[in-house]
Write a protein that holds these residues in place. Structure first.
Motif, mmCIF file in Angstrom:
data_model
loop_
_atom_site.group_PDB
_atom_site.id
_atom_site.type_symbol
_atom_site.label_atom_id
_atom_site.label_comp_id
_atom_site.label_asym_id
_atom_site.label_seq_id
_atom_site.Cartn_x
_atom_site.Cartn_y
_atom_site.Cartn_z
ATOM 1 N N HIS A 120 0.835 -1.202 0.000
ATOM 2 C CA HIS A 120 0.000 0.000 0.000
ATOM 3 C C HIS A 120 0.869 1.252 0.000
ATOM 4 C CE1 HIS A 120 -3.696 2.265 0.842
ATOM 5 N NE2 HIS A 120 -2.944 3.016 1.645
ATOM 6 N N ALA A 121 1.925 1.258 0.823
ATOM 7 C CA ALA A 121 2.809 2.418 0.892
ATOM 8 C C ALA A 121 3.529 2.643 -0.430
ATOM 9 C CB ALA A 121 3.826 2.228 2.023
ATOM 10 N N ARG B 26 2.623 1.763 -3.479
ATOM 11 C CA ARG B 26 1.717 2.199 -4.550
ATOM 12 C C ARG B 26 1.262 3.636 -4.370
ATOM 13 N NH1 ARG B 26 -2.301 -2.906 -5.994
ATOM 14 N NH2 ARG B 26 -0.724 -4.129 -7.110
ATOM 15 N N ASN B 27 1.244 4.116 -3.126
ATOM 16 C CA ASN B 27 0.716 5.450 -2.850
ATOM 17 C C ASN B 27 1.807 6.449 -2.477
ATOM 18 O OD1 ASN B 27 -2.460 5.197 -2.802
ATOM 19 N ND2 ASN B 27 -1.658 3.363 -1.804
ATOM 20 N N GLY B 28 3.072 6.020 -2.583
ATOM 21 C CA GLY B 28 4.171 6.915 -2.290
ATOM 22 C C GLY B 28 4.197 7.392 -0.860
ATOM 23 N N GLN B 29 3.831 6.514 0.080
ATOM 24 C CA GLN B 29 3.746 6.890 1.485
ATOM 25 C C GLN B 29 4.925 6.321 2.280
ATOM 26 O OE1 GLN B 29 -0.426 5.219 1.733
ATOM 27 N NE2 GLN B 29 -0.681 6.981 3.075
ATOM 28 N N VAL C 33 1.190 4.162 7.157
ATOM 29 C CA VAL C 33 0.282 3.043 6.920
ATOM 30 C C VAL C 33 0.281 2.198 8.189
ATOM 31 C CG1 VAL C 33 -0.385 1.235 5.302
ATOM 32 C CG2 VAL C 33 1.097 3.082 4.541
#
Length: 419
Positions: free
Chosen positions: A19-20, A22-25, A30
């Protein structure tokens, strides 16, 4: 047969990392343990592994053997994720768990990063998902690292030591560690002095040490620099009650002045911080973030060789695999970032409500490491005492009245964290 706790945690971390990415986090953004996050596909996981490994220095590695190790990880990762995508509750094999643990360390999900010259190399590929936090906390991490020492026999090495401690009072020369670390050095020392004497109404015992034990506040990889300080005594709380967590696993080391005449490092305060511990008064569950950075932690200590990865599991020597991937140096100062993911009072068997769980990558020699709120002042709000790698890691929190009482018995000052 149920799914082991370490498998559940590994799968959660794989979801969060995907998730991180893919979302640049950043990883700590997260922090909600959300089972609805999608599982990654094997190619995504392995691509991140290849990128990280290929960017590490190559002159120390045998390229052919390293490729063999990566092929083994790829094989078991593909079978593990294939099983999980059919049924996430499918128990994985020991080799599949080991492969995923290696990925979590290498792709930056939960790395164990060398500290050299008081700093983490923020350019290291394993540090990539944490780079913003590492840059923001550089000075704070430097102070924490300087105050953290390796408890060892006099003249000890990275292969001969008892555990970790950190300095909380530089004026009096006082450091905190685990009770089981203190007990271990007492058993091993050949130079114990007089018998233990009662302290604080008989609820603790002070053991005087003539010589033979020291704390090295340097002990970094690739450095011959030492900062040894003699240990002159150990203060242990007496055992109370029965059960795994009935006695607080904490002790105090008394230190002499530095053997080379240099001053002791600046101390790191211990703080009562119910929010960082994820207590009931936090209003959140598990490792969720309160929006202030609370829940994001770092552990600084001296990771030992992973006992559970020694030997061969179904024909695979995971110690060899680790050596090919990481060129591991054990028993030297490292930082491991992570999250508080099990709130204080939710651990099975914790009738005192003074244990919380974290997911930083720790190993045996980390016993006695502080759990530091590196985004919230850098204070120590917990003391790591058990757990390894992606298995359940346990730490004592200081916010509960029972914990405060033990720390009063040991003359450890405790401040309140700012909310």
């Amino acid at each position: 047969m149920g799914v082991p706790d370490n498998q559940e945690l590994i799968v959660t971390l794989l979801r969060q990392r995907q998730h991180a990415a893919r979302n640049g986090q950043a990883m700590e953004s997260v922090s909600v343990l959300d089972v609805d996050l999608p599982l990654p596909v094997a190619d995504d996981v392995l691509d991140r592994l290849d990128l990280a490994i290929n960017r590490t220095e190559s002159q120390h590695f045998d390229g052919r053997q390293r490729r063999q190790a990566l092929d083994l990880i790829s094989q078991f990762t593909e079978s593990a994720i294939a099983s999980l995508r059919v049924d996430a509750s499918t128990p994985l094999s020991g080799n599949e768990i080991c492969a995923l643990e290696a990925i979590i360390r290498a792709d930056g999900t939960r790395p164990s990063l060398l500290i050299q010259h008081g700093e983490v190399d923020v350019g290291h590929p394993f540090a990539a998902p944490w780079i913003d936090t590492l840059i923001a906390t550089r000075a704070r991490v430097g102070r924490i690292a300087a105050a953290t020492g390796r408890v060892q026999p006099t003249g000890g090495t990275n292969a001969n030591y008892y555990g970790t401690c950190f300095l909380y009072d530089a004026t009096l020369g006082r450091a905190v560690t685990n009770r089981h670390v203190g007990a271990a050095l007492l058993r091993a020392s050949r130079t114990l002095a007089e018998r233990a004497v009662p302290h604080a109404n008989g609820r603790a015992l002070f053991h005087k040490i003539r010589d033979g034990v020291e704390v090295d506040f340097a002990a970094e990889a690739g450095s011959g620099h030492r900062h040894p300080v003699a240990v002159t005594g150990v203060l242990l709380p007496k055992a109370e009650g029965v059960g795994q967590y009935a006695t607080m696993d904490i002790a105090v080391l008394t230190l002499a002045p530095s053997l080379d005449g240099s001053p002791l490092p600046d101390a790191v305060p211990l703080t009562s911080d119910a929010i960082s511990e994820g207590g009931a008064d936090r209003g959140l569950s598990g490792g969720q973030s309160s929006g202030t950075g609370r829940g994001s932690i770092c552990i600084v200590g001296f990771s030992g060789a992973p006992i559970h990865r020694k030997g061969v599991i179904d024909g695979v020597d995971w110690q060899w695999v680790d050596q090919q991937l990481f060129s591991e140096t054990y028993g030297v100062k490292r930082l491991a970032p992570g999250m508080v993911h099990r709130s204080r009072g939710t651990m099975a068997g914790d009738t005192r409500g003074w244990v919380f769980g974290h997911d930083a990558s720790t190993l045996g020699g980390n016993s006695g490491s502080g759990v530091f709120a590196w985004l919230d002042g850098g204070h120590a709000f917990g003391l790591h005492f058990a757990g390894t790698s992606a298995e359940q890691n346990c730490a004592h929190g200081f916010a509960m009245p029972d914990a405060r009482e033990v720390m009063q018995v040991l003359d450890i000052p405790l401040a309140e964290a700012a909310v």
